[in-house]
Design a protein around this motif. Structure first.
Motif, PDB file in Angstrom:
ATOM      1  N   TRP A   1      34.919  60.533  57.840  1.00 37.86           N
ATOM      2  CA  TRP A   1      35.799  61.751  56.141  1.00 37.86           C
ATOM      3  C   TRP A   1      35.350  62.446  56.373  1.00 37.86           C
ATOM      4  CZ3 TRP A   1      38.749  57.694  52.639  1.00 37.86           C
ATOM      5  CH2 TRP A   1      39.781  57.096  52.944  1.00 37.86           C
ATOM      6  N   ALA A   2      33.559  62.499  55.795  1.00 37.64           N
ATOM      7  CA  ALA A   2      33.199  64.005  55.221  1.00 37.64           C
ATOM      8  C   ALA A   2      32.666  64.666  56.481  1.00 37.64           C
ATOM      9  CB  ALA A   2      31.468  63.395  55.208  1.00 37.64           C
ATOM     10  N   LEU A   3      32.340  64.282  57.638  1.00 37.21           N
ATOM     11  CA  LEU A   3      32.601  65.119  59.029  1.00 37.21           C
ATOM     12  C   LEU A   3      33.692  65.606  59.553  1.00 37.21           C
ATOM     13  CD1 LEU A   3      30.894  62.625  61.331  1.00 37.21           C
ATOM     14  CD2 LEU A   3      29.649  64.599  60.079  1.00 37.21           C
ATOM     15  N   HIS A   4      35.015  64.882  58.344  1.00 40.03           N
ATOM     16  CA  HIS A   4      36.186  65.617  58.794  1.00 40.03           C
ATOM     17  C   HIS A   4      36.869  66.197  57.800  1.00 40.03           C
ATOM     18  CE1 HIS A   4      36.209  64.974  63.647  1.00 40.03           C
ATOM     19  NE2 HIS A   4      35.853  63.668  63.157  1.00 40.03           N
ATOM     20  N   HIS A   5      36.361  65.979  56.471  1.00 42.09           N
ATOM     21  CA  HIS A   5      36.517  67.101  54.978  1.00 42.09           C
ATOM     22  C   HIS A   5      37.929  66.291  55.128  1.00 42.09           C
ATOM     23  CE1 HIS A   5      34.950  71.274  56.563  1.00 42.09           C
ATOM     24  NE2 HIS A   5      34.045  69.870  56.644  1.00 42.09           N
ATOM     25  N   ILE A   6      38.033  64.444  54.862  1.00 40.64           N
ATOM     26  CA  ILE A   6      39.126  64.608  54.880  1.00 40.64           C
ATOM     27  C   ILE A   6      38.838  63.594  53.310  1.00 40.64           C
ATOM     28  CG2 ILE A   6      40.703  61.858  54.433  1.00 40.64           C
ATOM     29  CD1 ILE A   6      40.102  62.194  58.563  1.00 40.64           C
ATOM     30  N   ASN A   7      40.242  63.369  51.917  1.00 37.97           N
ATOM     31  CA  ASN A   7      40.363  63.583  51.455  1.00 37.97           C
ATOM     32  C   ASN A   7      39.131  63.824  50.790  1.00 37.97           C
ATOM     33  OD1 ASN A   7      42.796  61.876  51.588  1.00 37.97           O
ATOM     34  ND2 ASN A   7      41.683  59.842  52.398  1.00 37.97           N
ATOM     35  N   ASP A   8      38.554  64.874  50.611  1.00 37.95           N
ATOM     36  CA  ASP A   8      37.326  65.741  49.669  1.00 37.95           C
ATOM     37  C   ASP A   8      36.168  64.880  50.076  1.00 37.95           C
ATOM     38  OD1 ASP A   8      36.980  67.421  48.214  1.00 37.95           O
ATOM     39  OD2 ASP A   8      36.876  66.562  46.168  1.00 37.95           O
ATOM     40  N   ARG A   9      35.866  64.225  51.272  1.00 37.07           N
ATOM     41  CA  ARG A   9      34.814  63.542  51.571  1.00 37.07           C
ATOM     42  C   ARG A   9      34.654  64.748  52.391  1.00 37.07           C
ATOM     43  NH1 ARG A   9      38.202  59.647  49.331  1.00 37.07           N
ATOM     44  NH2 ARG A   9      36.789  57.945  49.331  1.00 37.07           N
ATOM     45  N   ARG A  10      32.961  65.158  51.827  1.00 36.93           N
ATOM     46  CA  ARG A  10      31.950  66.501  52.853  1.00 36.93           C
ATOM     47  C   ARG A  10      30.709  66.642  53.043  1.00 36.93           C
ATOM     48  NH1 ARG A  10      31.994  70.832  48.796  1.00 36.93           N
ATOM     49  NH2 ARG A  10      33.105  70.170  47.176  1.00 36.93           N
ATOM     50  N   ILE A  11      30.318  66.930  53.408  1.00 36.89           N
ATOM     51  CA  ILE A  11      28.858  67.439  53.325  1.00 36.89           C
ATOM     52  C   ILE A  11      28.867  68.495  52.390  1.00 36.89           C
ATOM     53  CG2 ILE A  11      26.363  68.493  53.929  1.00 36.89           C
ATOM     54  CD1 ILE A  11      27.620  66.626  57.015  1.00 36.89           C
TER      55      ILE A  11
ATOM     56  N   MET B   1      33.052  60.220  42.723  1.00 42.54           N
ATOM     57  CA  MET B   1      32.058  60.680  43.903  1.00 42.54           C
ATOM     58  C   MET B   1      30.897  60.507  43.332  1.00 42.54           C
ATOM     59  SD  MET B   1      34.381  61.710  46.374  1.00 42.54           S
ATOM     60  CE  MET B   1      36.009  62.093  47.028  1.00 42.54           C
ATOM     61  N   LEU B   2      30.108  59.796  44.942  1.00 43.85           N
ATOM     62  CA  LEU B   2      28.555  59.761  44.951  1.00 43.85           C
ATOM     63  C   LEU B   2      28.222  60.677  45.881  1.00 43.85           C
ATOM     64  CD1 LEU B   2      28.042  56.491  45.999  1.00 43.85           C
ATOM     65  CD2 LEU B   2      26.799  57.410  43.958  1.00 43.85           C
TER      66      LEU B   2
ATOM     67  N   LEU C   1      32.733  58.271  48.198  1.00 44.71           N
ATOM     68  CA  LEU C   1      32.835  57.315  47.458  1.00 44.71           C
ATOM     69  C   LEU C   1      31.969  56.266  47.234  1.00 44.71           C
ATOM     70  CD1 LEU C   1      34.671  57.310  45.595  1.00 44.71           C
ATOM     71  CD2 LEU C   1      36.088  55.054  46.235  1.00 44.71           C
ATOM     72  N   GLU C   2      31.108  55.835  48.855  1.00 49.40           N
ATOM     73  CA  GLU C   2      30.139  55.508  49.208  1.00 49.40           C
ATOM     74  C   GLU C   2      29.497  54.901  49.703  1.00 49.40           C
ATOM     75  OE1 GLU C   2      31.438  51.033  48.904  1.00 49.40           O
ATOM     76  OE2 GLU C   2      33.127  51.111  49.132  1.00 49.40           O
ATOM     77  N   PRO C   3      28.051  54.651  50.345  1.00 45.92           N
ATOM     78  CA  PRO C   3      27.490  55.096  51.590  1.00 45.92           C
ATOM     79  C   PRO C   3      28.126  54.200  52.426  1.00 45.92           C
ATOM     80  CG  PRO C   3      26.231  54.305  49.865  1.00 45.92           C
ATOM     81  CD  PRO C   3      27.479  54.066  49.902  1.00 45.92           C
TER      82      PRO C   3
END
Ligand SMILES: [Zn+2]
Ligand SMILES: [Zn+2]
Length: 387
Positions: free
Chosen positions: A240-250, A1-2, A231-233
């Motif tokens: 996904w980050a806004l909704h905490h999907i697949n470990d993407r998050r702020i 992850m980035l 994973l990439e911008p």
């Protein structure tokens, strides 16, 4: 992850989040290309939301960048320019029959085509599409449905600012008076509030907080921003980050200390005298124009002392140029050595920093990295300052 950094930007000369006219300063024109260059080359921002993309002038510039090969559309949404990904956005002012006052919202779209369809739809609901933050004539929910139909993101902008925001004057108590709560993808805090303050409102616990400030000059890009694990911008990863999907998050929010804000406490709009939270007239000049401070308004709306689960830390920061003793020459030297502001703020070691700046300034930068800046509170209409 980035680890990606996301910031957000207005292009046009217009009004700031407080409704005040803004003058653009600096040598370069505030064009989309200059914004992208600054974000990519000097700030080190990976994702930038530009919220004037409904404007035909901005769209023409994007099409030019694409046709000359300076930019490419990403299959997962967003437009890559050098090292930065542009997220196409639009700031809209809503004032429907359920609003107590005008409210600003942000709509983001994955592709130029989606943005184009949205602009066409907007022209029938707006008076002048070439201006930023134009009044939309229609209901908030209708706008939400349209954004969702076009696979976009719907975010409430600078929700506590005294003018043109949801909790400022837009609603009496709850965002449900105006919006469909299930069709909101995030909440933008704005300059005079932070996570701790905003979490006093229970209905906000379900949403991801964004720390963005609509920068109206190149230097102010990334005055507030967030670190995102993705994973990439791209647009999809951001969603996904806004909704905490697949470990993407702020993973971290970076923003100004609310005490530095000009509208933290309640003041007279006319003479800037500090007033009690419920004052209707100024005790000094009798003006009836009272600007309710963000802290006082949150106090009024507060309905919980518990904070939401899983909030990322909120770190108080300022742009490098705000640091005492960091003048333009030092700034240039820092960028020459470390390339980007994000690298200076987050990555450079104290040792390396000391090869360019004094021991004391290097320490200040390290302190800021960990959210330990000491400040003198603002208020009475004056900005706070760094000690
Ligand atoms: Zn706004
Ligand atoms: Zn007054």
């Amino acid at each position: 992850m980035l680890r990606s950094y996301f910031a957000d930007m207005h292009i046009h000369i217009g009004r700031d989040m407080y409704g005040q006219p803004v003058k653009i300063t600096g040598s370069k024109n505030l064009t989309l290309t200059h914004v992208l260059q600054e974000a990519s080359r000097n700030k080190g921002i990976d994702l930038i939301g530009v919220i004037d993309c409904q404007s035909p002038a901005v769209q023409t510039e994007i099409k030019q960048l694409l046709s000359t090969g300076h930019a490419t559309e990403l299959s997962e949404g967003g437009i890559r320019f050098e090292a930065v990904t542009l997220i196409l956005g639009s700031e809209i002012e809503i004032y429907d029959e359920h609003c107590q006052g005008p409210i600003h919202v942000l709509c983001y779209f994955p592709t130029l085509n989606h943005m184009d369809l949205f602009s066409k739809w907007l022209t029938d609901h707006m008076k002048n599409i070439t201006l930023s933050s134009q009044r939309y004539y229609g209901s908030a929910k209708r706008l939400q449905y349209k954004v969702k139909e076009l696979e976009g993101l719907f975010i409430l902008a600078h929700v506590f600012t005294p003018f043109k925001s949801t909790y400022g004057k837009g609603v009496k108590k709850s965002l449900t008076e105006v919006f469909d709560p299930d069709l909101i993808d995030g909440i933008e805090l704005g300059l005079s509030s932070d996570t701790e303050m905003a979490d006093h409102i229970k209905e906000l616990h379900d949403y991801t907080f964004l720390t963005n400030s609509d920068a109206h000059s190149l230097a102010k890009i990334a005055r507030e921003y967030q670190m995102i694990q993705m994973l990439e911008p791209t647009f999809k990863e951001f969603q996904w980050a806004l909704h905490h999907i697949n470990d993407r998050r702020i993973t971290k929010n970076y923003g100004m200390n609310p005490l530095l804000g000009k509208y933290y406490t309640t003041v007279c709009h006319q003479c800037l005298t500090s007033l009690s939270p419920n004052a209707r007239t100024c005790s000094n000049c009798q003006s009836k124009k009272v600007t309710k401070g963000v802290a006082d308004r949150i106090q009024e709306l507060s309905d919980t002392d518990r904070s939401a689960e899983q909030r990322p830390p909120y770190l108080h920061q300022v742009p490098l140029e705000y640091l005492p003793k960091l003048g333009p020459k030092t700034y240039t030297n820092l960028l020459q050595k470390f390339k980007t502001e994000m690298f200076v703020i987050h990555e450079a070691t104290q040792e390396d920093l000391e090869t360019v700046v004094s021991k004391k300034l290097a320490q200040t930068i390290i302190d800021m990295r960990h959210g330990h800046l000491s400040i003198e509170a603002g208020g009475g209409g004056k900005y706070g300052r760094l000690k």
